[in-house]
Motif scaffolding. Structure first.
Motif, PDB file in Angstrom:
ATOM      1  N   ASN A 181     -42.830   1.543  12.226  1.00  0.00           N
ATOM      2  CA  ASN A 181     -42.130   0.716  13.224  1.00  0.00           C
ATOM      3  C   ASN A 181     -41.690  -0.538  12.305  1.00  0.00           C
ATOM      4  OD1 ASN A 181     -40.708  -0.063  15.599  1.00  0.00           O
ATOM      5  ND2 ASN A 181     -42.588  -1.112  16.180  1.00  0.00           N
ATOM      6  N   ILE A 182     -40.977  -0.401  11.184  1.00  0.00           N
ATOM      7  CA  ILE A 182     -40.659  -1.655  10.535  1.00  0.00           C
ATOM      8  C   ILE A 182     -39.237  -1.201  10.050  1.00  0.00           C
ATOM      9  CG2 ILE A 182     -42.879  -2.270   9.899  1.00  0.00           C
ATOM     10  CD1 ILE A 182     -42.392  -1.006   7.209  1.00  0.00           C
ATOM     11  N   TRP A 183     -38.618  -2.315   9.807  1.00  0.00           N
ATOM     12  CA  TRP A 183     -37.145  -2.434   9.318  1.00  0.00           C
ATOM     13  C   TRP A 183     -36.994  -3.182   7.974  1.00  0.00           C
ATOM     14  CZ3 TRP A 183     -33.009  -0.341  12.344  1.00  0.00           C
ATOM     15  CH2 TRP A 183     -33.510   0.007  13.596  1.00  0.00           C
ATOM     16  N   VAL A 184     -36.121  -2.628   7.069  1.00  0.00           N
ATOM     17  CA  VAL A 184     -35.738  -2.905   5.960  1.00  0.00           C
ATOM     18  C   VAL A 184     -34.312  -3.171   5.621  1.00  0.00           C
ATOM     19  CG1 VAL A 184     -36.206  -2.801   3.374  1.00  0.00           C
ATOM     20  CG2 VAL A 184     -37.978  -1.824   4.783  1.00  0.00           C
TER      21      VAL A 184
ATOM     22  N   GLU B 140     -32.289  -3.673  -0.594  1.00  0.00           N
ATOM     23  CA  GLU B 140     -32.783  -4.720  -1.042  1.00  0.00           C
ATOM     24  C   GLU B 140     -32.801  -5.874   0.296  1.00  0.00           C
ATOM     25  OE1 GLU B 140     -32.282  -8.558  -3.934  1.00  0.00           O
ATOM     26  OE2 GLU B 140     -31.551  -6.604  -4.610  1.00  0.00           O
ATOM     27  N   ALA B 141     -34.133  -6.475   0.424  1.00  0.00           N
ATOM     28  CA  ALA B 141     -34.281  -7.267   1.493  1.00  0.00           C
ATOM     29  C   ALA B 141     -35.391  -8.473   1.240  1.00  0.00           C
ATOM     30  CB  ALA B 141     -34.701  -6.446   2.697  1.00  0.00           C
TER      31      ALA B 141
ATOM     32  N   ARG C 121     -38.638 -13.990  -3.214  1.00  0.00           N
ATOM     33  CA  ARG C 121     -39.328 -12.490  -3.592  1.00  0.00           C
ATOM     34  C   ARG C 121     -38.499 -11.547  -2.713  1.00  0.00           C
ATOM     35  NH1 ARG C 121     -45.619 -12.041  -3.672  1.00  0.00           N
ATOM     36  NH2 ARG C 121     -45.152 -10.535  -4.915  1.00  0.00           N
ATOM     37  N   ARG C 122     -38.174 -10.490  -3.096  1.00  0.00           N
ATOM     38  CA  ARG C 122     -37.617  -9.433  -2.477  1.00  0.00           C
ATOM     39  C   ARG C 122     -38.234  -8.136  -2.456  1.00  0.00           C
ATOM     40  NH1 ARG C 122     -32.907 -11.602  -0.647  1.00  0.00           N
ATOM     41  NH2 ARG C 122     -31.877  -9.595  -0.104  1.00  0.00           N
ATOM     42  N   ILE C 123     -37.912  -7.386  -1.586  1.00  0.00           N
ATOM     43  CA  ILE C 123     -38.273  -5.971  -1.589  1.00  0.00           C
ATOM     44  C   ILE C 123     -37.389  -4.859  -1.974  1.00  0.00           C
ATOM     45  CG2 ILE C 123     -38.035  -5.478   0.892  1.00  0.00           C
ATOM     46  CD1 ILE C 123     -41.161  -4.028  -1.310  1.00  0.00           C
TER      47      ILE C 123
END
Length: 235
Positions: free
Chosen positions: A190-193, A148-149, A131-133
């Motif tokens: 404070n999140i990374w993608v 995409e990550a 599953r990817r965001i």
């Protein structure tokens, strides 16, 4: 908002040697570690057998490659990350870009395929899905990038309209045409993608605070994106 950065800052943000985040990323899954371990063991065994068959003077020459193969399982991720960093650092110009999250959604991607045989003796292919965001970021001028990550629990905090920042690179000094983009940082959460942690995160977070404090709202200037093959895969 698009602010040019110096070449020195670029190299500090994307170092030649792997950061801790990059090392952990390239360490990979258990299957990747086992693969490196097998390469290390086979290479060490072959060189050890060759060493036994040569004269004493030749053994000294084989010592360095023998040690390198023996430790390949450990330094392999450093090599992989350094190669990726070098490919990203090849562009002469870079800039700090700020936009917003336009949209996001979840998809599935095939990570690998395995062949098996069912009860009837027929050959079947089993696809392992991940599953990817997918996150689209852009600004009012129409500049849009899709990142995409692999999906993780932090992505639950994503929301449309959140400020998003990243590093962009170009062959042009005015950054009017963008060739590559880094992973995306969402300051409010404070999140990374991203599929790979290109940036030295502590330093980029500091630059983000400085830029947002100095320039505030996004300006009208925006680059024209020239997608690379890697980025075309996102679209």
């Amino acid at each position: 908002m698009l602010i040019p950065l110096t070449r020195q800052t670029f190299h500090e943000l994307v170092p030649a040697v792997a950061t801790s985040e990059q090392y952990q990323h390239c360490w990979g899954k258990p299957s990747q570690f086992i693969r490196r371990l097998l390469v290390s063991a086979v290479g060490t065994l072959i060189l050890a057998l060759v060493e036994l068959s040569v004269q004493f003077e030749g053994r000294q020459i084989l010592l360095i490659p023998l040690v390198m193969f023996a430790l390949y399982w450990l330094w392999g991720p450093i090599w992989d990350a350094s190669i990726r960093n070098r490919q990203f650092r090849k562009y002469p110009y870079c800039g700090f870009w700020q936009g917003k999250v336009l949209d996001y959604y979840i998809s599935e991607a095939v990570t690998n395929e395995q062949e098996s045989v069912n009860s009837k003796g027929d050959l079947i292919i089993i696809e392992n899905l991940e599953r990817r965001i997918n996150v689209e970021v852009g600004d009012k001028t129409g500049f849009v990038v899709k990142i995409e990550a692999p999906l993780n629990r932090n992505h639950k905090r994503l929301s449309r309209g959140q400020v998003a920042v990243m590093l962009v690179t170009s062959y042009l000094d005015d950054l009017s045409s963008i060739n590559e983009v880094s992973d995306v940082y969402i300051p409010s959460q404070n999140i990374w993608v991203g599929s790979y942690p290109y940036l030295r995160r502590d330093m980029f977070m500091e630059i983000t605070r400085e830029m947002r404090s100095r320039y505030g709202r996004p300006q009208s200037r925006s680059p024209r994106r020239t997608p690379s093959p890697r980025q075309q895969a996102y679209d």
